[in-house]
Design a protein around this motif. Structure first.
Motif, PDB file in Angstrom:
ATOM      1  N   PRO A 112       0.864  -1.179   0.000  1.00  0.00           N
ATOM      2  CA  PRO A 112       0.000   0.000   0.000  1.00  0.00           C
ATOM      3  C   PRO A 112       0.907   1.237   0.000  1.00  0.00           C
ATOM      4  O   PRO A 112       1.945   1.248   0.669  1.00  0.00           O
ATOM      5  N   LEU A 113       0.532   2.254  -0.735  1.00  0.00           N
ATOM      6  CA  LEU A 113       1.345   3.474  -0.773  1.00  0.00           C
ATOM      7  C   LEU A 113       1.252   4.175   0.591  1.00  0.00           C
ATOM      8  O   LEU A 113       0.148   4.381   1.090  1.00  0.00           O
ATOM      9  N   PRO A 114       2.395   4.534   1.218  1.00  0.00           N
ATOM     10  CA  PRO A 114       2.294   5.282   2.483  1.00  0.00           C
ATOM     11  C   PRO A 114       1.472   6.552   2.268  1.00  0.00           C
ATOM     12  O   PRO A 114       1.601   7.214   1.228  1.00  0.00           O
ATOM     13  N   GLU A 115       0.629   6.878   3.269  1.00  0.00           N
ATOM     14  CA  GLU A 115      -0.310   8.003   3.119  1.00  0.00           C
ATOM     15  C   GLU A 115       0.354   9.318   2.754  1.00  0.00           C
ATOM     16  O   GLU A 115      -0.198  10.131   2.012  1.00  0.00           O
ATOM     17  N   GLU A 116       1.569   9.522   3.289  1.00  0.00           N
ATOM     18  CA  GLU A 116       2.250  10.813   3.084  1.00  0.00           C
ATOM     19  C   GLU A 116       2.707  11.023   1.643  1.00  0.00           C
ATOM     20  O   GLU A 116       3.057  12.129   1.255  1.00  0.00           O
ATOM     21  N   LEU A 117       2.753   9.943   0.846  1.00  0.00           N
ATOM     22  CA  LEU A 117       3.348  10.040  -0.491  1.00  0.00           C
ATOM     23  C   LEU A 117       2.300  10.063  -1.593  1.00  0.00           C
ATOM     24  O   LEU A 117       1.314   9.324  -1.534  1.00  0.00           O
ATOM     25  N   SER A 118       2.551  10.889  -2.621  1.00  0.00           N
ATOM     26  CA  SER A 118       1.742  10.796  -3.837  1.00  0.00           C
ATOM     27  C   SER A 118       2.352   9.694  -4.699  1.00  0.00           C
ATOM     28  O   SER A 118       3.497   9.268  -4.461  1.00  0.00           O
ATOM     29  N   THR A 119       1.599   9.255  -5.715  1.00  0.00           N
ATOM     30  CA  THR A 119       2.165   8.224  -6.596  1.00  0.00           C
ATOM     31  C   THR A 119       3.416   8.770  -7.302  1.00  0.00           C
ATOM     32  O   THR A 119       4.359   8.029  -7.568  1.00  0.00           O
ATOM     33  N   GLU A 120       3.457  10.077  -7.555  1.00  0.00           N
ATOM     34  CA  GLU A 120       4.630  10.669  -8.222  1.00  0.00           C
ATOM     35  C   GLU A 120       5.827  10.718  -7.257  1.00  0.00           C
ATOM     36  O   GLU A 120       6.947  10.385  -7.637  1.00  0.00           O
ATOM     37  N   ASP A 121       5.579  11.111  -5.999  1.00  0.00           N
ATOM     38  CA  ASP A 121       6.680  11.115  -5.009  1.00  0.00           C
ATOM     39  C   ASP A 121       7.287   9.723  -4.887  1.00  0.00           C
ATOM     40  O   ASP A 121       8.511   9.563  -4.798  1.00  0.00           O
ATOM     41  N   ALA A 122       6.401   8.710  -4.846  1.00  0.00           N
ATOM     42  CA  ALA A 122       6.895   7.336  -4.631  1.00  0.00           C
ATOM     43  C   ALA A 122       7.864   6.933  -5.727  1.00  0.00           C
ATOM     44  O   ALA A 122       8.891   6.301  -5.473  1.00  0.00           O
ATOM     45  N   MET A 123       7.561   7.327  -6.963  1.00  0.00           N
ATOM     46  CA  MET A 123       8.472   6.958  -8.048  1.00  0.00           C
ATOM     47  C   MET A 123       9.611   7.969  -8.187  1.00  0.00           C
ATOM     48  O   MET A 123      10.634   7.662  -8.791  1.00  0.00           O
ATOM     49  N   GLY A 124       9.450   9.154  -7.602  1.00  0.00           N
ATOM     50  CA  GLY A 124      10.605  10.050  -7.491  1.00  0.00           C
ATOM     51  C   GLY A 124      11.701   9.331  -6.720  1.00  0.00           C
ATOM     52  O   GLY A 124      12.890   9.445  -7.005  1.00  0.00           O
ATOM     53  N   ASP A 289      11.802  15.048   2.011  1.00  0.00           N
ATOM     54  CA  ASP A 289      11.432  16.437   1.795  1.00  0.00           C
ATOM     55  C   ASP A 289      11.055  16.522   0.313  1.00  0.00           C
ATOM     56  O   ASP A 289      11.900  16.408  -0.564  1.00  0.00           O
ATOM     57  N   VAL A 290       9.744  16.681   0.052  1.00  0.00           N
ATOM     58  CA  VAL A 290       9.262  16.591  -1.332  1.00  0.00           C
ATOM     59  C   VAL A 290       9.934  17.631  -2.230  1.00  0.00           C
ATOM     60  O   VAL A 290      10.312  17.352  -3.362  1.00  0.00           O
ATOM     61  N   VAL A 291      10.149  18.842  -1.689  1.00  0.00           N
ATOM     62  CA  VAL A 291      10.767  19.897  -2.504  1.00  0.00           C
ATOM     63  C   VAL A 291      12.182  19.486  -2.892  1.00  0.00           C
ATOM     64  O   VAL A 291      12.617  19.613  -4.036  1.00  0.00           O
ATOM     65  N   LEU A 293      13.306  16.432  -3.029  1.00  0.00           N
ATOM     66  CA  LEU A 293      13.211  15.298  -3.955  1.00  0.00           C
ATOM     67  C   LEU A 293      13.068  15.803  -5.386  1.00  0.00           C
ATOM     68  O   LEU A 293      13.689  15.289  -6.306  1.00  0.00           O
ATOM     69  N   GLN A 294      12.243  16.859  -5.539  1.00  0.00           N
ATOM     70  CA  GLN A 294      12.026  17.378  -6.899  1.00  0.00           C
ATOM     71  C   GLN A 294      13.323  17.891  -7.523  1.00  0.00           C
ATOM     72  O   GLN A 294      13.492  17.867  -8.732  1.00  0.00           O
ATOM     73  N   SER A 295      14.275  18.305  -6.669  1.00  0.00           N
ATOM     74  CA  SER A 295      15.538  18.819  -7.229  1.00  0.00           C
ATOM     75  C   SER A 295      16.425  17.688  -7.759  1.00  0.00           C
ATOM     76  O   SER A 295      17.377  17.933  -8.479  1.00  0.00           O
ATOM     77  N   VAL A 296      16.118  16.445  -7.397  1.00  0.00           N
ATOM     78  CA  VAL A 296      16.931  15.333  -7.932  1.00  0.00           C
ATOM     79  C   VAL A 296      16.171  14.534  -8.998  1.00  0.00           C
ATOM     80  O   VAL A 296      16.659  13.520  -9.469  1.00  0.00           O
TER      81      VAL A 296
END
Ligand code: NDP
Length: 327
Positions: A112-124, A289-291, A293-296
């Protein structure tokens, strides 16, 4: 019908093409998932280019990980609408994988995807991020704490390396980043590197024992690099080995192990037991830290994966490539 990358092998070698596939062609499995994101990992690049025989049956849909929403399930653990993720289990190697808009897999392979993560974050994060967390957790479980000394991360500008560097720095470790890309030193410093070394320092045949430099390491490179890392690890230190970017061989001596009590810990993400996976993903969800993560990460469409695969093997991709399969 759904779109997917299909890898095939013919008389003229490997082909990888974007195709429309009938849902009836999906393999056996209890759960059908509408895939939203996948990633391009080192192993996917090997599968797409055929550079190494990671694909075990043809035709194959590559993609060793994905996140998405359950469309239908014959297993009580999952219901329609559940957000899920998958890493490993031979998916993308001997079972159709995630570089696709649809996947059908065993229920036991899904988390199950952890609640804190979006599907995009998870694959980030993807398999690279989850493997990085397995390495970081292994160091901690073997008693390596920030006050004990430096941690070396190799392949630091790559997927596993970037996330490992970030996670270790966030946990308070002083991190030495080894890279072949001196031009990316600002990127590595921003992720948390306290010191950057050239990978040329480590990738040649070396001595059985060297100067003691770090107390722990996350190595994605293998070969001479891993041998030299062990030879330069401090007394009682711990080296986690998860990759083979330089090579599969390990031309090392036993000296670091029998004279300095160094431990070499193998990390496998593919068949890692479920409880350990859940714990790694829970920690990722907490520490991410989602922000940052987006930088990588860079997001690409399904059709771009074939051209990016060779670039990834050539070491030209920085950080993580997320694949939006509906783009
Ligand atoms: P990437 O391609 O994103 O990163 C690999 C990095 O290794 C490159 O960016 C480069 O970093 C460095 N590198 C490449 N070639 C060489 C070389 N010849 N000598 C020294 N360094 C080199 O891949 P990933 O981060 O996704 O994966 C890294 C490794 O980990 C791969 O071997 C992969 O198969 C393995 N892996 C293993 C897993 C497991 O379950 N055990 C799971 C996930 C990955 P730089 O430019 O900074 O030098």
């Amino acid at each position: 019908m759904f779109k997917a990358i299909k890898v095939d092998k013919g008389n003229s070698g490997y082909t990888a093409t974007l195709e429309e596939i009938d849902e009836k062609m999906l393999p056996e499995g209890e759960v059908t998932v509408s895939v939203e994101y996948s990633t391009l990992n080192y192993k996917d690049a090997l599968a797409i280019t055929g550079k190494s025989p990671v694909v075990r049956s043809f035709p194959m849909v590559p993609g060793i990980d994905f996140s998405g929403t359950v469309v239908s399930s014959r297993d009580s653990k999952f219901s329609e609408g559940d957000r899920v993720l998958l890493n490993g289990w031979g998916v993308g190697e001997n079972h159709w994988g995630g570089l696709s808009q649809r996947a059908r897999v065993k229920a036991d392979w899904l988390l199950p995807l952890p609640e804190e993560l979006s599907t995009e974050d998870a694959m980030g994060l993807g398999t690279a991020g989850y493997t990085a967390m397995l390495c970081v957790k292994a160091l901690a479980e073997h008693g390596v704490r920030p006050e004990h000394g430096d941690i070396l991360v190799t392949g630091a500008a790559g997927g596993v390396g970037s996330v490992a560097l970030y996670l270790l720095a966030k946990r308070g470790y002083r991190v030495v980043a080894s890279t072949g890309r001196s031009a990316d030193s600002e990127y590595l410093t921003e992720l948390g590197a306290s010191e950057i070394i050239d990978r040329e320092e480590l990738n040649k045949p070396g001595k059985p024992l060297g100067k003691e430099r770090w107390v722990g390491a996350v190595d994605v490179v293998g070969s001479h690099t891993l041998a030299n890392i062990c030879a330069s690890t401090k007394y009682g230190g711990v080296v986690t080995a998860c990759g083979l970017a330089q090579g599969m061989e390990l031309p090392a001596s036993v000296a670091p192990f029998i004279l300095r009590g160094v431990s070499l810990v193998g990390i496998d993400s593919v068949y890692c037991p479920l409880e350990k996976r859940k714990a790694a993903w829970a920690d990722l969800a907490k520490e991410l830290d989602v922000v940052r993560l987006q930088s990588v990460t860079e997001t690409i469409g399904l059709s771009e994966t074939v051209s990016k695969a060779q670039a990834l093997l050539d070491g030209k991709i920085r950080g993580r490539l997320v694949v939006d399969v509906n783009r």
